[in-house]
Design a protein around this motif. Structure first.
Motif, PDB file in Angstrom:
ATOM      1  N   PRO A 352       0.817  -1.224   0.000  1.00 17.57           N
ATOM      2  CA  PRO A 352       0.000   0.000   0.000  1.00 17.57           C
ATOM      3  C   PRO A 352       0.849   1.272   0.000  1.00 17.57           C
ATOM      4  CG  PRO A 352      -0.887  -1.613   1.543  1.00 17.57           C
ATOM      5  CD  PRO A 352       0.437  -2.142   1.106  1.00 17.57           C
ATOM      6  N   GLU A 353       1.933   1.265   0.825  1.00 20.59           N
ATOM      7  CA  GLU A 353       2.812   2.427   0.853  1.00 20.59           C
ATOM      8  C   GLU A 353       3.546   2.609  -0.478  1.00 20.59           C
ATOM      9  OE1 GLU A 353       2.599   0.231   3.232  1.00 20.59           O
ATOM     10  OE2 GLU A 353       2.172   1.298   5.098  1.00 20.59           O
ATOM     11  N   LEU A 354       3.876   1.477  -1.150  1.00 19.29           N
ATOM     12  CA  LEU A 354       4.529   1.566  -2.454  1.00 19.29           C
ATOM     13  C   LEU A 354       3.641   2.313  -3.454  1.00 19.29           C
ATOM     14  CD1 LEU A 354       6.193  -1.939  -2.998  1.00 19.29           C
ATOM     15  CD2 LEU A 354       7.353   0.272  -2.975  1.00 19.29           C
ATOM     16  N   LEU A 355       2.349   2.038  -3.426  1.00 15.25           N
ATOM     17  CA  LEU A 355       1.443   2.733  -4.333  1.00 15.25           C
ATOM     18  C   LEU A 355       1.367   4.220  -3.999  1.00 15.25           C
ATOM     19  CD1 LEU A 355      -1.588   0.304  -4.843  1.00 15.25           C
ATOM     20  CD2 LEU A 355       0.516   0.518  -6.165  1.00 15.25           C
ATOM     21  N   ARG A 356       1.263   4.549  -2.716  1.00 17.05           N
ATOM     22  CA  ARG A 356       1.192   5.960  -2.314  1.00 17.05           C
ATOM     23  C   ARG A 356       2.486   6.684  -2.658  1.00 17.05           C
ATOM     24  NH1 ARG A 356       0.920   5.837   3.450  1.00 17.05           N
ATOM     25  NH2 ARG A 356       0.932   8.104   3.317  1.00 17.05           N
ATOM     26  N   ALA A 358       4.521   6.351  -5.167  1.00 20.66           N
ATOM     27  CA  ALA A 358       4.633   6.735  -6.573  1.00 20.66           C
ATOM     28  C   ALA A 358       3.315   7.213  -7.161  1.00 20.66           C
ATOM     29  CB  ALA A 358       5.164   5.558  -7.392  1.00 20.66           C
ATOM     30  N   ARG A 359       2.298   7.410  -6.326  1.00 21.29           N
ATOM     31  CA  ARG A 359       0.967   7.813  -6.800  1.00 21.29           C
ATOM     32  C   ARG A 359       0.530   6.910  -7.961  1.00 21.29           C
ATOM     33  NH1 ARG A 359       1.131  14.096  -7.966  1.00 21.29           N
ATOM     34  NH2 ARG A 359       2.897  13.417  -9.223  1.00 21.29           N
ATOM     35  N   ALA A 360       0.711   5.589  -7.731  1.00 22.90           N
ATOM     36  CA  ALA A 360       0.394   4.591  -8.744  1.00 22.90           C
ATOM     37  C   ALA A 360      -0.855   3.822  -8.343  1.00 22.90           C
ATOM     38  CB  ALA A 360       1.573   3.638  -8.916  1.00 22.90           C
ATOM     39  N   THR A 361      -1.428   3.099  -9.304  1.00 23.36           N
ATOM     40  CA  THR A 361      -2.595   2.268  -9.010  1.00 23.36           C
ATOM     41  C   THR A 361      -2.242   0.786  -9.002  1.00 23.36           C
ATOM     42  OG1 THR A 361      -3.163   2.304 -11.365  1.00 23.36           O
ATOM     43  CG2 THR A 361      -4.237   3.929  -9.947  1.00 23.36           C
ATOM     44  N   GLY A 362      -1.051   0.444  -9.458  1.00 26.89           N
ATOM     45  CA  GLY A 362      -0.606  -0.941  -9.448  1.00 26.89           C
ATOM     46  C   GLY A 362       0.893  -1.016  -9.251  1.00 26.89           C
ATOM     47  N   ALA A 363       1.355  -2.142  -8.669  1.00 28.10           N
ATOM     48  CA  ALA A 363       2.782  -2.337  -8.454  1.00 28.10           C
ATOM     49  C   ALA A 363       3.096  -3.815  -8.616  1.00 28.10           C
ATOM     50  CB  ALA A 363       3.203  -1.838  -7.072  1.00 28.10           C
ATOM     51  N   ARG A 370       9.482 -15.191 -10.565  1.00 25.95           N
ATOM     52  CA  ARG A 370       8.443 -15.009  -9.553  1.00 25.95           C
ATOM     53  C   ARG A 370       7.930 -13.582  -9.605  1.00 25.95           C
ATOM     54  NH1 ARG A 370       9.125 -15.868  -2.975  1.00 25.95           N
ATOM     55  NH2 ARG A 370       6.941 -15.414  -2.442  1.00 25.95           N
ATOM     56  N   VAL A 371       6.604 -13.431  -9.633  1.00 23.39           N
ATOM     57  CA  VAL A 371       5.989 -12.111  -9.752  1.00 23.39           C
ATOM     58  C   VAL A 371       4.986 -11.917  -8.624  1.00 23.39           C
ATOM     59  CG1 VAL A 371       4.623 -10.570 -11.209  1.00 23.39           C
ATOM     60  CG2 VAL A 371       6.226 -12.169 -12.264  1.00 23.39           C
ATOM     61  N   LEU A 372       5.149 -10.816  -7.891  1.00 22.48           N
ATOM     62  CA  LEU A 372       4.180 -10.421  -6.869  1.00 22.48           C
ATOM     63  C   LEU A 372       3.540  -9.117  -7.319  1.00 22.48           C
ATOM     64  CD1 LEU A 372       6.248 -10.997  -3.600  1.00 22.48           C
ATOM     65  CD2 LEU A 372       4.592 -12.543  -4.624  1.00 22.48           C
ATOM     66  N   THR A 373       2.208  -9.061  -7.291  1.00 25.81           N
ATOM     67  CA  THR A 373       1.523  -7.847  -7.735  1.00 25.81           C
ATOM     68  C   THR A 373       0.597  -7.335  -6.647  1.00 25.81           C
ATOM     69  OG1 THR A 373      -0.314  -9.073  -8.737  1.00 25.81           O
ATOM     70  CG2 THR A 373       1.590  -8.594 -10.147  1.00 25.81           C
ATOM     71  N   PHE A 374       0.251  -6.056  -6.792  1.00 25.90           N
ATOM     72  CA  PHE A 374      -0.681  -5.429  -5.853  1.00 25.90           C
ATOM     73  C   PHE A 374      -1.433  -4.348  -6.611  1.00 25.90           C
ATOM     74  CE2 PHE A 374      -1.878  -2.297  -2.605  1.00 25.90           C
ATOM     75  CZ  PHE A 374      -2.568  -3.124  -1.723  1.00 25.90           C
ATOM     76  N   GLY A 375      -2.701  -4.175  -6.280  1.00 26.67           N
ATOM     77  CA  GLY A 375      -3.499  -3.156  -6.943  1.00 26.67           C
ATOM     78  C   GLY A 375      -3.874  -3.580  -8.353  1.00 26.67           C
ATOM     79  N   ASP A 376      -4.104  -2.601  -9.203  1.00 25.80           N
ATOM     80  CA  ASP A 376      -4.523  -2.862 -10.581  1.00 25.80           C
ATOM     81  C   ASP A 376      -3.282  -2.968 -11.458  1.00 25.80           C
ATOM     82  OD1 ASP A 376      -5.915  -3.170 -12.894  1.00 25.80           O
ATOM     83  OD2 ASP A 376      -6.706  -1.123 -12.976  1.00 25.80           O
ATOM     84  N   ALA A 377      -2.727  -4.168 -11.540  1.00 25.28           N
ATOM     85  CA  ALA A 377      -1.498  -4.408 -12.303  1.00 25.28           C
ATOM     86  C   ALA A 377      -1.798  -5.308 -13.495  1.00 25.28           C
ATOM     87  CB  ALA A 377      -0.442  -5.050 -11.408  1.00 25.28           C
ATOM     88  N   ARG A 438       0.776   3.191 -13.816  1.00 24.48           N
ATOM     89  CA  ARG A 438      -0.277   4.199 -13.788  1.00 24.48           C
ATOM     90  C   ARG A 438      -1.256   3.917 -14.929  1.00 24.48           C
ATOM     91  NH1 ARG A 438       2.685  10.009 -12.386  1.00 24.48           N
ATOM     92  NH2 ARG A 438       2.889   9.611 -10.145  1.00 24.48           N
ATOM     93  N   PRO A 439      -2.544   4.109 -14.697  1.00 26.00           N
ATOM     94  CA  PRO A 439      -3.551   3.787 -15.718  1.00 26.00           C
ATOM     95  C   PRO A 439      -3.625   4.858 -16.793  1.00 26.00           C
ATOM     96  CG  PRO A 439      -4.615   4.735 -13.819  1.00 26.00           C
ATOM     97  CD  PRO A 439      -3.153   4.624 -13.455  1.00 26.00           C
ATOM     98  N   GLU A 440      -4.329   4.530 -17.830  1.00 23.39           N
ATOM     99  CA  GLU A 440      -4.589   5.500 -18.894  1.00 23.39           C
ATOM    100  C   GLU A 440      -5.376   6.685 -18.326  1.00 23.39           C
ATOM    101  OE1 GLU A 440      -6.390   5.486 -23.430  1.00 23.39           O
ATOM    102  OE2 GLU A 440      -7.325   4.200 -21.912  1.00 23.39           O
ATOM    103  N   PHE A 441      -4.921   7.870 -18.656  1.00 24.37           N
ATOM    104  CA  PHE A 441      -5.616   9.094 -18.241  1.00 24.37           C
ATOM    105  C   PHE A 441      -6.238   9.717 -19.498  1.00 24.37           C
ATOM    106  CE2 PHE A 441      -5.073  13.819 -17.344  1.00 24.37           C
ATOM    107  CZ  PHE A 441      -6.259  13.916 -16.643  1.00 24.37           C
ATOM    108  N   VAL A 442      -7.484   9.337 -19.750  1.00 27.40           N
ATOM    109  CA  VAL A 442      -8.182   9.872 -20.918  1.00 27.40           C
ATOM    110  C   VAL A 442      -8.640  11.288 -20.581  1.00 27.40           C
ATOM    111  CG1 VAL A 442     -10.106   9.569 -22.509  1.00 27.40           C
ATOM    112  CG2 VAL A 442      -8.926   7.569 -21.593  1.00 27.40           C
ATOM    113  N   HIS A 443      -8.150  12.262 -21.330  1.00 27.17           N
ATOM    114  CA  HIS A 443      -8.502  13.639 -21.020  1.00 27.17           C
ATOM    115  C   HIS A 443      -8.653  14.437 -22.315  1.00 27.17           C
ATOM    116  CE1 HIS A 443      -4.134  13.467 -21.365  1.00 27.17           C
ATOM    117  NE2 HIS A 443      -4.112  14.772 -21.583  1.00 27.17           N
TER     118      HIS A 443
END
Length: 750
Positions: A352-356, A358-363, A370-377, A438-443
């Motif tokens: 959780p701190e890793l996401l905060r 880098a202001r990311a949504t997945g890590a 070996r792969v460990l993921t968290f959030g929307d990865a 970081r996710p797509e930022f459609v703007h």
């Protein structure tokens, strides 16, 4: 019916190559004279007769006094004897022989003294009292404007009150050169551009460079007819005059048409320089021709300088707060990572701190397969493919992008949750990576006109095709896909710091694991041998960090931005040095534990790859590479690459004072081994201390003379010995050195 004739393809980048610095003419609302050192007129603008009654041709070659009148020349003479530079300097107001009054600006450039005369109704010198009231009022209101936008809005109102122009904008450049209107003051009947974007092509790169050099530019009437210089070439250089700093410099016809298309006949632009770079401009528009006297332009220029200082102060404060917030998260993460013996489990515990951080949504954390993921990865298979791509393309300590699919096409299927990537390797040998997504930022961006319709083609029967700027500035919206929110510079720098700290923890865990290995005795002896060096070398940059951080805290209330920047630079340099020490120690530790994976290695290709990797270090150097035809050997390619790279990097470093530097790579084919030699003509070393050469943290030269951590040659020895080989060196101090290593014809898999 005959088909319409096809329109030839045009090079629409032509306006970025226009000779805007050497237009050969000036705007006619004043006149220009270029003088020799003895006050003789060498050139005059063709409109001289319109202002003085004396033609340009008659003025060339005559003393200044004959051209503008003796009284006027005497008035200017003392000022022109001062040391002029490229910046136009107000040298006074003069009355010409025909009784007309002119404000005179002078500067020295292109080997000439350039005088520019602008008409004025007054005979007295310019009155700058308006400047003080303007600046005083602006400064009173600065404290109440907390944001850059509110400061810019305040500046727009002040500049508009001085110039009387119908619309004043503050226009900020982004990293791609596009402009964004962040503030505006205007008459009710003028179109608003507030919040809109202008494409970089509206102000091409060379024009932005000129804005950075010359702080102000005025166009009184976009319908003017340029006044050419007579003669048209600089008599001293034989080339077109460089009018980069001339206030009357004529501007591009394309830009004049751009103004007319925008229903603007008068414009003034004032540069906003922040930390030596062009941050933006104050852009003033008027629908009718309108002069801005010199003293009013000066007031606007001074106000722009104050605004730039305020912007710098606000940006620095925001940057400092941002870094403090991110650093607090980093400290919390490191505390969690230091607990327990299982490093991978520790990492998953701070996700959780890793996401905060880098202001990311997945890590994701990748350790080999070996792969460990968290959030929307992304999916595990896609992450492994990404890591393979990162490993092949060496991106250094940290890689970041806000449009991954543009750099790695295979990422197109990950756009939804991985349009942006921040990645850092946590091993130099294995595929160990920490990744943030970081996710797509459609703007939607609102442009002032279609940015893709930069130039339009115009034809007439029997006439060649002309180039004309776009004609519409109506709001045009574009939806941006496939990009994420950009990574902040502070995030990238703090990620580097985090990597350094992380590698320290990895190194600590690696040393703990080494206690359980068969090499315990040898490892302990090595640790005892260089413990003092490690303590000294690693503590020194840390002391610098602590010391300069204390100084930075003490100076928090100071207005001395230059001093704060110096403290921050010293902290950053020390942190990088500490990080390199930790990196090198980690590599040295891994050399003793990782299994060899020998295969056939083409030494010719391996050496070529090492030289390519040294490109940044060798750029601008005169280096002669003498490389013999090299054989193939049976060895671990990753380890052998690191050993050869360290030897070649040393040769490049210690030949730094040689021109040319000569580096030779050769070999000897012996019955049971292959011997390689790397020789150079550099500083060499004293053979009395050769026994120390391959020890950890052993340096035979002063740190001030040759930078380094003292681990590279220790790595070479460990790698060669892991291959059951041997390594040695020979040198004469001041005459170069030769480093040699021998590899057996077969190697056991340790």
């Amino acid at each position: 019916m005959n088909p319409a004739p096809s329109v030839p393809e045009l090079d629409l980048s032509a306006c970025d190559r226009e000779p805007i610095r050497t237009p050969g003419s000036i705007q006619p609302h004043g006149f220009l004279l270029s003088l020799s050192s003895d006050m003789v007129v060498l050139q005059a603008s063709a409109n001289l007769g319109d202002w003085t009654g004396r033609s340009a041709q008659a003025a060339v070659g005559r003393p200044l006094a004959e051209v503008i009148g003796e009284a006027a020349a005497l008035r200017l003479a003392p000022e022109l004897e001062t040391r002029l530079d490229s910046r136009p300097y107000y040298v006074g107001t003069v009355t010409a022989a025909n009784g007309r009054h002119f404000d005179v600006l002078a500067h020295r450039w292109d080997e000439l003294t350039i005088l520019e005369f602008e008409p004025t109704e007054r005979a007295a010198p310019a009155d700058f009292r308006h400047l003080y009231s303007l600046i005083g009022d602006f400064l009173k209101k600065v404290d109440g404007a907390e944001s850059i936008e509110s400061l810019s809005q305040l500046a727009c109102h002040h500049v508009r009150s001085v110039t009387g122009y119908g619309r004043v904008l503050v226009y900020q450049f982004d990293r791609d050169g596009h402009g964004h209107v962040v503030a505006e003051a205007k008459q009710d009947d003028y179109a608003s551009y507030m919040g809109q974007h202008f494409p970089a092509s509206d102000i091409p790169a060379q024009a932005r460079q000129l804005y950075a050099l010359s702080p102000i530019r005025l166009i009184q009437n976009a319908n003017y007819t340029p006044a050419p210089l007579v003669p048209n070439l600089n008599p001293l250089t034989g080339k077109p005059n460089d009018l980069s700093f001339a206030v009357l410099r004529s501007v591009s016809p394309v830009h004049l048409q751009y103004m007319r298309n925008m229903h603007t006949l008068a414009s003034m632009s004032v540069s906003l320089m922040v930390k030596g770079k062009l941050w933006g401009i104050i852009s003033c528009h008027n629908e009718d021709p309108s002069p801005v006297p010199f003293e009013q332009r000066t007031a606007c220029e001074q106000l722009a300088q104050l605004l730039a200082l305020c912007i710098e102060s606000r940006e620095d404060a925001h940057e400092l707060q941002f870094r403090l917030d991110v650093r607090r998260i980093m400290v919390s993460m490191l505390a969690g990572l230091s607990q327990g013996n299982n490093f991978i489990e520790n990492l998953s515990g701070v996700f959780p701190e890793l996401l905060r951080f880098a202001r990311a949504t997945g890590a994701a954390v990748v350790f080999d397969e070996r792969v460990l993921t968290f959030g929307d990865a992304p999916e595990e298979e896609d992450i492994l493919g990404l890591v393979d791509w990162l490993a092949v393309h060496d991106h250094g300590d940290v890689y970041h992008t806000d449009k991954l699919s543009a750099e790695w096409p295979a990422a197109a299927k990950m756009i939804r949750n991985a349009s942006g990537l921040l990645a850092m390797p946590i091993s130099r040998i294995h595929k160990h990576y920490l990744l943030w997504f970081r996710p797509e930022f459609v703007h939607t961006i609102e442009w002032a006109g279609n940015p893709h319709d930069k130039l339009v083609q115009a034809t007439a029967a029997g006439l060649p095709i002309n180039l004309s700027p776009r004609t519409s500035f109506a709001a045009w919206r574009e939806t941006i896909h496939g990009t994420s929110v950009p990574w902040h510079g502070g995030e990238i720098e703090l990620a580097l710091e985090f990597r350094t700290a992380l590698l320290g923890i990895v190194l600590e865990r690696a040393e703990q694991m080494a206690e359980l290995a068969e090499e315990l005795t040898r490892s302990n002896k090595e640790l005892e041998a260089f413990s003092y060096s490690v303590s000294h070398d690693l503590r020194a940059p840390l002391r610098h960090i602590v010391g300069f951080a204390d100084l930075l805290i003490e100076s928090a209330g100071s207005e001395n931005g230059e001093q704060r920047q110096r403290f921050l630079k010293n902290i950053k340099d020390a942190a990088r040095m500490a990080g390199k020490l930790v990196d090198d120690l980690l590599s040295f530790s891994q050399m003793g534990r990782a299994s060899l994976r020998p295969t056939t290695v083409d030494m010719k290709d391996l050496v070529a790859a090492c030289i390519d990797k040294l490109a940044l270090e060798t750029r601008g150097r005169n280096i002669e590479w003498d490389i013999a035809p090299l054989p193939t050997v049976y060895a671990d390619p990753t380890f052998l690459h690191l050993a050869m790279f360290n030897l070649l990097s040393n040769a490049v470093k210690f030949t730094g004072k040689q021109d040319p530097a000569v580096i030779r790579i050769g070999f000897e084919d012996m019955p049971h081994e292959t011997i390689f030699h790397v020789a150079d003509n550099g500083a060499g070393f004293n053979m009395d201390y050769v026994h120390k050469l391959f020890g950890v943290f052993q340096r035979l030269h002063r740190m001030e003379d040759f930078q380094g951590t003292g681990i590279g040659l220790a790595n070479v020895r460990r790698i060669v010995e892991r291959h059951n080989g041997r390594v040695w060196a020979d040198s004469r101090q001041g005459e170069g050195a030769t480093f040699s290593f021998a590899l057996p014809k077969q190697v056991s898999n340790n």
